[in-house]
Design a protein around this motif. Sequence first.
Motif, mmCIF file in Angstrom:
data_model
loop_
_atom_site.group_PDB
_atom_site.id
_atom_site.type_symbol
_atom_site.label_atom_id
_atom_site.label_comp_id
_atom_site.label_asym_id
_atom_site.label_seq_id
_atom_site.Cartn_x
_atom_site.Cartn_y
_atom_site.Cartn_z
ATOM 1 N N TRP A 23 -101.347 1.704 -8.101
ATOM 2 C CA TRP A 23 -100.106 2.441 -8.361
ATOM 3 C C TRP A 23 -99.993 2.809 -9.837
ATOM 4 O O TRP A 23 -99.554 3.903 -10.181
ATOM 5 N N SER A 70 -106.429 3.332 2.422
ATOM 6 C CA SER A 70 -105.272 4.225 2.503
ATOM 7 C C SER A 70 -105.707 5.660 2.230
ATOM 8 O O SER A 70 -106.541 5.928 1.361
ATOM 9 N N ASP A 116 -105.415 -8.590 -4.599
ATOM 10 C CA ASP A 116 -104.589 -7.440 -4.274
ATOM 11 C C ASP A 116 -104.646 -6.437 -5.422
ATOM 12 O O ASP A 116 -104.323 -6.765 -6.572
ATOM 13 N N ASP A 167 -103.015 -3.345 -5.206
ATOM 14 C CA ASP A 167 -101.948 -2.357 -5.057
ATOM 15 C C ASP A 167 -101.314 -1.984 -6.386
ATOM 16 O O ASP A 167 -101.202 -0.801 -6.728
ATOM 17 N N THR A 185 -101.017 -3.651 0.986
ATOM 18 C CA THR A 185 -100.078 -2.972 1.882
ATOM 19 C C THR A 185 -100.777 -2.039 2.855
ATOM 20 O O THR A 185 -100.119 -1.443 3.715
ATOM 21 N N GLU A 238 -106.206 -3.306 -0.902
ATOM 22 C CA GLU A 238 -104.825 -2.829 -0.968
ATOM 23 C C GLU A 238 -104.017 -3.692 0.002
ATOM 24 O O GLU A 238 -104.128 -3.551 1.213
#
Length: 373
Positions: free
Chosen positions: A146, A36, A140, A142, A121, A119
């Motif tokens: 965050w 990302s 994962d 994510d 997403t 990640e």
Amino acid sequence: MTQHSPALSPELCRERQLRLKKVLEQHSLDRAIITSRENIQYLTGVRTHRLMQAALCLELDGNCTLAAPNQIPEEAAVDECVTFAAQWHSTLRQEQLAVALKVLFEAVGSEAKHHVGLEATAGGNLMIRNLSGSNPNFTDLDADLWKLRRRKDTDELEMIRKAISCTEAMYAKAREIIQPGISELEVFNQLHAAAVIEAGEPLTALGNDYQCNSPGGAPRERIAADGELFILDLGPAYRGYYADNCRTIAVNRQPTDIQHQAWEAIVNVLNMVEETVKPGVSCRALFERAQQMLDEFQEDAFFHHLGHGFGLFPHEAPHLNPNWDDYFEEGDCFTAEPGLYTEALRAGIRLEQNYVVTDSGVERLTNFSLEMS
């Protein structure tokens, strides 16, 4: 006169990599593969053009490798940088991510790594799985990323302050030009120009709400009329880092008695937020207190969240919202945006401030006028 152009610090990027390395240790992972744009920027200081992609590998031993489009960035907090052709003869390639990952795995190897953080997403996970070697295990990351991004470092705060300075320039221009007869599109265009001049370069984003006599929305050809209120919820992003604050301006600069009463009720909520928030305070409880205060003006006239975190994305944790059970943490950057909306207000008022949570309270980052005139 040369404007100051803040940028992410390579040293602080390295510190953020160390925090992610601790996450890898906690999950017993060999490496993290990041694709990302926001997280690559957060970890390396490199923000690619919006039409170009990159890929990053952070190893458990701390080694960091970036696959960058076209050329090696001038400054990147990485140990190795490899490149791939994101364009052929000036034409953008649509398969950039696949090529970036292929080049990345050629540089870092794949067959020996079996525990990989991704990640969930982000795009490209299927390609990562195919390129990571036989039977790898995936975790994962994510939620971990965050959470890491919640606590803003000093270089990130400098970027956010620059974005906020763009909103200040935009509101100054708005107070100069808004009057009966001006169109929403003209306001949008002039505010865009003011923000770009303040930034000294094109912006990543501009925010969503530029409508008059409406709770919000994209600008229209509609003309502002006498007696109406113009809600401007501005969210310019400077090099990926967002600001997000709102002001409401009376088109004729003469708010009515009921409009002023609503304005006072909203300001009282903002004062409550500043007096209440500190590390450990419940965001849900803060929302409920604000809802009670605004219901005293009129029930159901406040129908959205009280605010949210922001940074490399417009809406991040903490969430001042009954659908989450978040608690404020030191280093959080967040908005508070109470509003009231009724036909009598033509059609509503929203005011929004930006804050950073300190060890004992909050520092307000938006120190310009809340007045409707």
